[in-house]
Scaffold this active site. Structure first.
Site, PDB file in Angstrom:
ATOM      1  N   ASP A 143      36.721  54.842  69.062  1.00 23.15           N
ATOM      2  CA  ASP A 143      37.679  54.728  70.164  1.00 23.15           C
ATOM      3  C   ASP A 143      37.248  55.503  71.410  1.00 23.15           C
ATOM      4  O   ASP A 143      36.406  56.408  71.342  1.00 23.15           O
ATOM      5  CB  ASP A 143      39.045  55.274  69.727  1.00 23.15           C
ATOM      6  CG  ASP A 143      39.769  54.343  68.782  1.00 23.15           C
ATOM      7  OD1 ASP A 143      39.153  53.361  68.322  1.00 23.15           O
ATOM      8  OD2 ASP A 143      40.950  54.606  68.490  1.00 23.15           O
ATOM      9  N   ASP A 144      37.868  55.123  72.526  1.00 24.28           N
ATOM     10  CA  ASP A 144      37.845  55.852  73.805  1.00 24.28           C
ATOM     11  C   ASP A 144      36.561  55.692  74.617  1.00 24.28           C
ATOM     12  O   ASP A 144      36.477  56.203  75.730  1.00 24.28           O
ATOM     13  CB  ASP A 144      38.116  57.354  73.605  1.00 24.28           C
ATOM     14  CG  ASP A 144      39.483  57.619  73.012  1.00 24.28           C
ATOM     15  OD1 ASP A 144      40.276  56.657  72.920  1.00 24.28           O
ATOM     16  OD2 ASP A 144      39.762  58.765  72.626  1.00 24.28           O
TER      17      ASP A 144
ATOM     18  N   TYR B  44      46.775  55.866  70.399  1.00 21.35           N
ATOM     19  CA  TYR B  44      47.500  56.650  69.397  1.00 21.35           C
ATOM     20  C   TYR B  44      48.058  55.774  68.261  1.00 21.35           C
ATOM     21  O   TYR B  44      48.786  56.261  67.398  1.00 21.35           O
ATOM     22  CB  TYR B  44      48.663  57.441  70.033  1.00 21.35           C
ATOM     23  CG  TYR B  44      48.278  58.161  71.292  1.00 21.35           C
ATOM     24  CD1 TYR B  44      47.494  59.320  71.244  1.00 21.35           C
ATOM     25  CD2 TYR B  44      48.667  57.667  72.535  1.00 21.35           C
ATOM     26  CE1 TYR B  44      47.119  59.981  72.418  1.00 21.35           C
ATOM     27  CE2 TYR B  44      48.301  58.317  73.710  1.00 21.35           C
ATOM     28  CZ  TYR B  44      47.522  59.463  73.645  1.00 21.35           C
ATOM     29  OH  TYR B  44      47.142  60.108  74.819  1.00 21.35           O
TER      30      TYR B  44
ATOM     31  N   HIS C 176      44.526  54.572  78.530  1.00 19.65           N
ATOM     32  CA  HIS C 176      44.938  55.308  77.329  1.00 19.65           C
ATOM     33  C   HIS C 176      46.348  55.900  77.446  1.00 19.65           C
ATOM     34  O   HIS C 176      46.602  57.054  77.098  1.00 19.65           O
ATOM     35  CB  HIS C 176      43.929  56.418  77.008  1.00 19.65           C
ATOM     36  CG  HIS C 176      43.867  56.766  75.545  1.00 19.65           C
ATOM     37  ND1 HIS C 176      44.742  57.649  74.944  1.00 19.65           N
ATOM     38  CD2 HIS C 176      43.041  56.341  74.554  1.00 19.65           C
ATOM     39  CE1 HIS C 176      44.445  57.768  73.657  1.00 19.65           C
ATOM     40  NE2 HIS C 176      43.407  56.980  73.402  1.00 19.65           N
TER      41      HIS C 176
ATOM     42  N   HIS D  33      41.316  48.998  74.009  1.00 22.38           N
ATOM     43  CA  HIS D  33      42.038  50.252  73.736  1.00 22.38           C
ATOM     44  C   HIS D  33      42.828  50.686  74.972  1.00 22.38           C
ATOM     45  O   HIS D  33      43.041  51.874  75.182  1.00 22.38           O
ATOM     46  CB  HIS D  33      41.050  51.333  73.303  1.00 22.38           C
ATOM     47  CG  HIS D  33      41.679  52.498  72.589  1.00 22.38           C
ATOM     48  ND1 HIS D  33      42.673  52.350  71.641  1.00 22.38           N
ATOM     49  CD2 HIS D  33      41.453  53.842  72.683  1.00 22.38           C
ATOM     50  CE1 HIS D  33      43.017  53.540  71.180  1.00 22.38           C
ATOM     51  NE2 HIS D  33      42.300  54.459  71.796  1.00 22.38           N
TER      52      HIS D  33
ATOM     53  N   HIS E 241      35.419  58.594  67.129  1.00 20.18           N
ATOM     54  CA  HIS E 241      35.383  58.503  68.598  1.00 20.18           C
ATOM     55  C   HIS E 241      33.950  58.709  69.080  1.00 20.18           C
ATOM     56  O   HIS E 241      33.354  59.751  68.777  1.00 20.18           O
ATOM     57  CB  HIS E 241      36.299  59.555  69.225  1.00 20.18           C
ATOM     58  CG  HIS E 241      37.735  59.405  68.832  1.00 20.18           C
ATOM     59  ND1 HIS E 241      38.217  59.805  67.601  1.00 20.18           N
ATOM     60  CD2 HIS E 241      38.800  58.871  69.510  1.00 20.18           C
ATOM     61  CE1 HIS E 241      39.509  59.543  67.523  1.00 20.18           C
ATOM     62  NE2 HIS E 241      39.887  58.975  68.665  1.00 20.18           N
TER      63      HIS E 241
END
Length: 411
Positions: A218-219, A309, A272, A268, A359
């Site tokens: 992620d991210d 999340y 965020h 995603h 991540h």
């Protein structure tokens, strides 16, 4: 009736007159004077045309003897609904299909043919490659292969037909759609080939006890993403990257690199945000903003959505547009930023059919995962994308539905 000598003489006189004034060779042409065709050679053995187009074919004729009267050759089509030909050798394509143009001697003793394929225009395949050199599959499991196919041509055309084959159907079979099925333990090579341009590629398929798992990051993308992709590629593995729009703007080349090497790209959000605290308008903007950036970068939309999340509600489901993905294993790599911790967490928690959360923006996460990779492969784990995980499991995902892992979904 008595025939006298005078009557016999009269008959012979009449016959002589007929032969004299009406020679047989002038009233009936002897077939012996015709120069029969010995062989026919066509200027083309096969022709590809699109409906409505024309082309010319010629015939080189050789004869048995040297006389003035030459036997004629005749053009004809086996199926006039697909293609026709006139006696000047002009072929006209009519509709999609395959037929044969025939050239024969008038007597029908000598016949040759030219294959005619009529089809609408296709985008030609310029190259085919597999992102992995080797893949693994269990006996009885089905796995869809996803080669990288580059095309040339008009975007409105369909893709040039491709053909699949297995070097050993007793080990593994492959369908016309590229879905392989393990038959018995062993090794086979699966080949894909373009029908007209002849481009092809092969991948080694090992049928062996296998544990499928999906690692997700992620991210990103971030400055460690390319290093991570290189490690995945080295070990013939795949992963799913849930990207953030703002990160794409900064590390677009890393996203393109991941996609080019067979990784799955997910959404995603753009910045965020916690979707449970966002308005409908913001949720829609966050999802669509990421979609636009991904499409602009790699030419396709994200295949999955992971809300930041893992938080979602009915509004998120409504605007997702694709299946939503949670996880079954949280390594907490974002909290414990130590390579050794990440490595141990992966090895301790990872199991068959799991979706693991990591991540790629953290150096320790990437290094810990890379350290675990060879050990995972040695333990018979096959690292696949989330979509592949569900495809192999035999479960079709639905748009707007949250998934936690094939086995966890069933609990």
């Amino acid at each position: 009736m008595k025939i006298t000598k005078n009557k016999v003489i009269s008959i012979f006189v009449i016959i002589a007159v007929i032969v004299t004034f009406f020679p047989y060779e002038n009233s009936i042409k002897s077939s012996e004077t015709i120069n029969h065709i010995k062989s026919i050679k066509l200027s083309k053995n096969s022709v590809n045309l699109t409906p409505g187009k024309k082309t010319v074919i010629s015939a080189k004729i050789s004869y048995k003897t040297d006389t003035d009267e030459l036997e004629k050759h005749i053009w004809s089509s086996y199926d006039k609904n697909i293609a026709t030909i006139n006696q000047d050798g002009i072929i006209t394509a009519k509709s999609n299909g395959t037929t044969y143009i025939l050239c024969s001697s008038k007597s029908g003793k000598t016949i040759v043919r030219c294959k005619v394929v009529v089809r609408h225009p296709y985008n030609k395949v310029s190259s085919i490659s597999f992102p992995q050199k080797t893949i693994r599959v269990n006996i009885e499991d089905k796995r869809k292969l996803e080669p990288a196919i580059k095309l040339t041509g008009n975007k409105t055309y369909t893709t040039e037909p491709i053909e699949w084959s297995s070097s050993n159907n007793k080990i593994a079979k492959v369908s016309s759609k590229g879905i392989v099925k393990g038959q018995a333990n062993g090794t086979a090579y699966i080949t894909i080939k373009s029908k007209f341009s002849g481009k092809k590629a092969s991948v080694k398929l090992v049928v062996t006890p296998t544990k499928y798992i999906a690692f997700t990051f992620d991210d990103g993308p971030g400055k460690y993403t390319k290093k991570l992709v290189d490690a995945l590629k080295k070990y013939d593995s795949k992963a799913t990257f849930f990207t953030v729009g703002r990160s794409i703007e900064k590390y677009r080349s890393a996203l393109e690199y991941a996609h080019a090497n067979g990784m799955e790209i997910g959404n995603h959000s753009y910045s965020h945000k916690n979707f449970k605290k966002c308005s409908k308008k913001t949720i829609k903007r966050e999802i669509n903003g990421n979609n636009r950036l991904v499409k602009k970068s790699i030419g396709v939309n994200p295949t999955l959505l992971r809300p930041p999340y893992g938080n979602y509600n009915k509004t998120v489901s409504k605007y997702a547009g694709v299946p939503m993905i949670y996880w079954s294993v949280d390594t907490l790599d974002w909290k414990h930023k130590k390579t050794k911790y990440v490595y141990k967490s992966i090895m301790r928690q990872s199991g068959r059919w799991d979706i693991v959360l990591l991540h790629d923006i953290h150096k320790t996460s990437v290094e810990g995962f890379i350290k675990a990779l060879p050990k995972l492969k040695k333990d018979n784990f096959e690292l696949v994308t989330v979509s592949e995980l569900y495809q192999i499991y035999g479960k079709k995902m639905k748009s707007g539905v949250m998934y936690y892992g094939p086995r966890r979904d069933e609990k």
